[in-house]
Motif scaffolding. Sequence first.
Motif, short mmCIF file in Angstrom:
data_model
loop_
_atom_site.label_atom_id
_atom_site.label_comp_id
_atom_site.label_asym_id
_atom_site.label_seq_id
_atom_site.Cartn_x
_atom_site.Cartn_y
_atom_site.Cartn_z
N HIS A 121 1.07 -1.23 0.00
CA HIS A 121 -0.01 0.14 0.00
C HIS A 121 0.90 1.17 0.00
N LYS A 122 0.75 2.22 -1.07
CA LYS A 122 1.55 3.36 -1.07
C LYS A 122 0.75 4.41 -0.24
N ILE A 123 1.38 4.92 0.49
CA ILE A 123 1.07 6.13 1.61
C ILE A 123 2.01 7.25 1.31
N GLU A 150 2.50 -3.86 10.67
CA GLU A 150 3.24 -4.78 9.51
C GLU A 150 3.95 -5.98 10.06
N VAL A 170 5.58 4.25 2.37
CA VAL A 170 5.50 5.68 2.89
C VAL A 170 6.31 6.57 2.06
N LYS A 204 -1.21 7.51 -4.79
CA LYS A 204 -1.30 6.72 -3.52
C LYS A 204 -2.47 6.23 -3.17
N LEU A 222 -7.88 0.24 3.26
CA LEU A 222 -6.85 -0.48 2.59
C LEU A 222 -7.15 -2.02 2.65
N LEU A 255 -6.25 1.42 7.56
CA LEU A 255 -5.85 0.19 7.26
C LEU A 255 -7.55 -0.65 6.99
N LEU A 284 3.60 -1.07 3.84
CA LEU A 284 3.37 0.28 3.65
C LEU A 284 4.45 0.79 2.97
#
Length: 357
Positions: A4-6, A30, A40, A68, A309, A306, A38
């Motif tokens: 997941h791109k944050i 994680e 970040v 993102k 996501l 979360l 993630l």
Amino acid sequence: MRIHKIASIPADGIGPEVIDAGLQVLDALEQRDGGFALEVEHFDWGSDYYKVHGEMMPADGLDRIKGKDAIFFGAVGAPDVPDHVTLWGLRLPICQGFDQYANVRPTRILPGIPSPLAGKGPGNLDWVIIRENSEGEYSGAGGRVHRGLPEEVATEVSIFTRTGVTRIMRFAFAMAQSRTRKLLTVVTKSNAQRHGMVMWDEIAEDVAADFPDVTWDKMLVDAMTVRMTLHPESLDTIVATNLHADVLSDLAGALAGSIGVAPTANIDPERRNPSMFEPIHGSAFDITGKGIANPVATFWTACQMLEHLGEASAADSLMKAIEGVCAAGISTPDVGGSATTQEVTEAVVEAIRAANE
Ligand code: IPM
Ligand code: MG
């Protein structure tokens, strides 16, 4: 591995302190989960950036974060930059530019957090406030003429569109339907505001027909403050305009013990754009740099992130860890404790690790 791109935008005041705390906790999750990561990327936008560049974020800021999966946001507001500049320069362009029209504000009395409501504790207050987040009183429509002269006129026009009201009403009914009590309260001021607010009431009637299993009622916003204070158990899901819900959510935060524990999610339900997750409390310059900012609101909004996501199990672990730490009395001074931000953070990290054993 699920990636997941944050985008992390800590911005002003205590924003960097609580976002740092949030990232520590997310890192522990994680590691515990092992199934997601993630990625970040940090963005240094905000009031300090403004003082150097004359803008709160670069002109192509939205393009840089559009790809993102979510935005993890701290707070905006600085003592030496006007509030309307910081707000309209960063947070509102993201909310409005990404059409994050549903603002979701869960409120509960957490175990161990004292509520100012006499005799009320966890179980007496469990709400989700749905705030319309794209129009209404925050549309930015209006202007000033004859500036500075005695005959100066200023207008601040609320814009309510059928599309905007219908989509937030559908979102709110669906939220109510997803919760155990299936109970929705629609807040307006349709006695005094006889155009936009009356349209809200009409649209609520129309949408309700599609959700026959949801029980709903209507409240005027002034009377709503009394009901929230005296009969918190009678409420579950609440939907209101941008400004009404702004005011009610501060009251909700205070009734639940502290605005320091109140989270919020700015959601694009259609997922065309990244949604944004932030604590409600704002930049809090009086305590910036003291290491005592309450990180719980940021942890709770990390749970919302979360969930959004698709990491429901990690969200659940985090909420349990937060509740355990609050119940153990490890908390910051705003909720009567004596712990620092870092001590609360380490306790939550520890609780996440311990749950894995
Ligand atoms: C909130 C805040 C903001 C708002 C401020 C910082 C402009 O009070 O998120 O509730 O009014 O939207
Ligand atoms: Mg507010």
